[in-house]
Design an enzyme around this catalytic site. Structure first.
Site: not given
Lengths: 371, 424
Positions: A94, A163
């Protein structure tokens, strides 16, 4: 380990569909059978497709956006249509690929970065904030950053604390970023197209549980030139007794709550923020001046959140119009638990909104009586 | 690639040695043979250059091998000399101005490392990009940003290259393709890799590249950064996508007070290039002519579309990490060892020995630069502070931000917006 977690996530859309079947209320909206419908997923996909087709400097990058067709299939078919030069599968990096996209935007390209979920944007937040949001200012306007960061945000279902977080307030805190949160298919199409055309960095917060939901959609919205204003909220339902302000999935909950309230004689106005930053203070205050009561609804943590900012805008501009204390509905102030019953308690439910709206109208019932 | 023999040490990637089935031999992206360098590869007469890390590792204190450089013309030599002197005098002036309270915050000076900035950046075109770190003043100067703009920026004045909104660690200049100083370790590397990605994208998708090949990006960073994940992430992607970038490590041996040898499992950074399939080159960063030679080859390679190169320049900073650093950990003998290898003195000696210019000609260059830097200070001092109205400007490229046009309406209400033709 991370990889395994992500692969698990890849199967989450199915999980989402199961959950949607378990939620009967969302399909209870009354729509004309003749109206054309579109899912949020199709709306996002078509917006990407049209903007890529219109402007060759638009390209996609992220994990699994190409050959896998998107972890949530938002980018389905785009690799075939635009080729691997414009639909880039990246390694699981990322920080690296987000920074690369930002650098490409410095040089005039228009990258659309997909985070498999916004939770993973934490690994790249330095580039979103320091490299993207601040460059136009630091360079005194010499280097603008036309980039879109998009992906599912907020709680999914059963995926646990790491998450399941909403980043609206995080990114909305930062000058130099525009933060959008679509609810319907119309929002998704119009806002994503506006985001891609915008000359500044846009954080585009989708919701996994909305991807498969269908919404009626007009011919105007289907036109490839369609786009929505950044910074403008939408009155989803007009009312006169209380204003309910929400974004993303919570708009649907607010609409359901308004339906329930109407049966009890309370007319609720529902505002879909669409844009978290800039915040449409004009729309918020106009509604509150009309209804004199306010309930804010957000899925994220309560402290320093979007609800607090909405409330402050009313305190600053329309304090004397308030007939009742502002009510804030937010997620519980805990990391997301895994167990389904705890998870349900940790995020706002329609009943919570109904109760809060009644409290503002001095028609509250003790919580124990309704729970 | 073989021409990298000019460097002190060169490691070629081992991909070619792998088993068959790996059909990665790329077609040359620029078919025109004229783009290939005409110059024959320099013979490998540059044997061991005294390498700082290997020097420190082995305790070898022998004198550097006699310098032997490929021909440099008088004009080139003087250009290099002038640029290095500018870097040095400018930074010395910054220290003075800092202590006089004219600039503030963190100010990181470049003294001692000039051969790297000059050796690399002077080989670039205007359209090529530089991405720097918090130690960015001299990179900006080498890329052509006027000294007065940089000085005014440091003074926090409206005439600075970023109107006083960037500061010492954040120099940007769009016309010079200086894409910023980045204050966090490793942060600039992905941005630089992105600029290189854009160059390739312009060539392959938008079909926009000029006849000379791809625009090249130089990413500058230090030894400390080479332990950061973004470094490895970008080496991987740059090589994977064959991006026109040169990763320039300015290994000055110290990450603030952390010795490179205490921080890094394998201190020979250039070896990390081949691990990702790209050449890794080690060069004496105190010798501008050697740096220049390596830079030329790496940049040409990138321009031809052959992908990235990792270059480790062994150098040394003559001052502390920043002007706030008491610099107590570096040993005096280490400092004097490198002070004796001052890159500017070395070039001066070479120029005179080779009869490229006389001492008085070099003196007049120094005098000229003195005047340039004096003038920069006067300009910065006399320049106005940014006006109050500037505070809220430039948050967004969109003039008023928030998607609102000059007429006060939402820009999307402009009919051109929805036709997709408005520049929004």
């Amino acid at each position: 380990m991370l990889g395994a977690a992500r692969r698990q996530l890849g199967s989450a859309p199915m999980l989402g569909q199961v959950l949607r079947r378990l939620r009967p209320a969302t399909s209870a909206r009354a729509y004309s059978a003749a109206a054309k419908e579109m899912t949020v997923r199709e709306a996002l996909n078509s917006a990407l497709d049209e903007e890529m087709s219109a402007d060759p400097s638009v390209f996609l990058m992220g994990e699994e956006v190409g050959e896998y067709q998107g972890a949530y299939k938002i980018t389905k078919g785009l690799l075939d249509k635009y080729g691997p030069d414009r639909v880039l599968d990246t390694p699981i990096t990322e920080a690296g690929f987000t920074g690369i996209a930002v650098g490409a935007a410095y040089q005039g390209l228009r990258p659309v970065v997909e985070f498999m979920t916004f939770n993973f944007s934490m690994q790249a937040i330095d580039h979103i904030i320091n490299s993207a949001a601040k460059s136009n200012y630091m360079s005194a306007g010499q280097i603008n950053v036309p980039i879109v960061f998009r992906g599912p945000n907020g709680a999914a279902a059963g995926v646990g604390a790491q998450h399941s977080q909403c980043y609206a307030a995080w990114y909305a805190h930062v000058p130099g970023l525009k933060v959008l949160a679509p609810y319907s298919a119309e929002d998704a199409r119009g806002l994503l197209k506006a985001a891609i055309r915008d000359p500044d960095p846009v954080v585009f917060l989708e919701n996994e549980l909305l991807y498969g939901e269908s919404f009626p959609i007009s011919a105007e919205v289907l036109d490839s030139s369609f786009s929505l204003p950044i910074g403008k909220a939408k009155v989803e339902r007009e009312g006169k007794d209380v204003t309910i302000i929400a974004y993303s999935k919570m708009v649907g909950y607010a609409l359901q709550a308004a339906e329930i309230l109407s049966k009890e004689g309370i007319s609720a106005e529902v505002i879909n923020l669409r844009s978290i930053r800039p915040l449409d203070r004009a729309a918020i205050n106009a509604s509150v001046r009309k209804t004199n009561r306010l309930v804010t609804v957000e899925e994220s943590f309560p402290q320093h959140g979007v609800g607090a900012e909405i409330c402050m805008s009313v305190v600053e501009e329309s304090f004397e119009y308030l007939d009742a204390p502002v009510e804030r509905i937010a997620g519980a102030d805990v990391p997301m638990p895994y167990a389904a019953n705890l998870e349900r308690m940790a995020v706002p439910q329609v009943d919570d909104i109904v109760r809060a709206a009644k409290r503002t109208c001095y028609r509250s019932v003790p919580m124990a009586a309704t729970a | 690639m073989a021409s990298f023999t000019a460097a002190a040490k060169f490691l070629a990637p081992v991909a070619a040695a792998r088993s068959g089935g790996d059909s990665r031999a790329p077609p040359p992206p620029f078919p025109s043979a004229s783009l290939r360098p005409r110059r024959k590869p320099a013979p490998s007469r540059l044997r061991t250059v005294l390498a700082v890390s290997s020097d420190v590792l082995s305790g070898n204190k022998s004198a550097p091998a006699a310098a032997a450089h490929s021909a440099v013309t008088r004009e080139e030599a003087l250009e290099l000399y002038e640029d290095m002197v500018l870097g040095r005098i400018f930074e010395d002036m910054c220290a003075q101005m800092y202590y006089r309270g004219k600039m503030f915050g963190f100010v990181h000076l470049y003294n001692g490392q000039e051969a790297v900035s000059t050796g690399f950046i002077k080989q670039l075109n205007q359209a090529d990009c530089v991405v720097s770190t918090y130690r960015d003043h001299v990179h900006a100067l080498s890329k052509g940003v006027p000294a007065r703009s940089v000085m005014a920026e440091l003074f926090g004045k409206a005439t600075g290259c970023c109107r006083g909104q960037g500061g010492s660690m954040h120099m940007f200049s769009a016309p010079h393709n200086l894409l910023g100083g980045f204050a966090f370790i490793g942060e600039g590397i992905p941005v630089a890799t992105g600029a290189a990605f854009a160059a390739k994208y312009r060539h392959e998708v938008l079909k926009e590249s000029g006849p000379d090949g791809l625009d090249v990006t130089l990413a500058f960073f230090g030894d400390g950064t080479c332990n950061n994940g973004q470094f490895f992430e970008c080496l991987n992607m740059a090589q994977l996508w064959k991006l026109p970038i040169v990763f320039v490590v300015e290994n000055n041996l110290w990450a603030i007070g952390m010795s490179h040898l205490r921080a890094t499992s394998d201190p020979e950074i250039y070896k990390k290039g081949p691990a990702f399939g790209m050449p890794g080159v080690h060069v004496d960063g105190m010798d501008v002519l050697k740096v220049r030679e390596v830079a030329k080859e790496a940049i040409e390679r990138a321009r031809r579309g052959e992908g990235p190169t990792l270059v480790e320049c062994e150098t040394y900073r003559f001052r502390g990490h920043s002007l706030a650093d008491p610099d107590e950990l570096r040993k005096p003998d280490e400092k004097s060892h490198y002070a004796a290898r001052d890159p500017i003195t070395a070039l001066k000696k070479y120029i005179i020995e080779q009869n490229l210019a006389t001492e008085s000609e070099l003196k007049s260059i120094e005098k000229k630069i003195d005047d340039v830097v004096e003038e920069a200070v006067e300009f910065a001092d006399a320049s106005p502070l940014p006006p109050r109205s500037q505070l809220l400007e430039n948050v967004f490229s969109d003039p008023k931000g928030f998607g609102i046009g000059p007429d006060g309406k939402y820009r999307c209400e402009d009919p051109l917006f929805t036709q997709g033709t408005a520049q929004v």
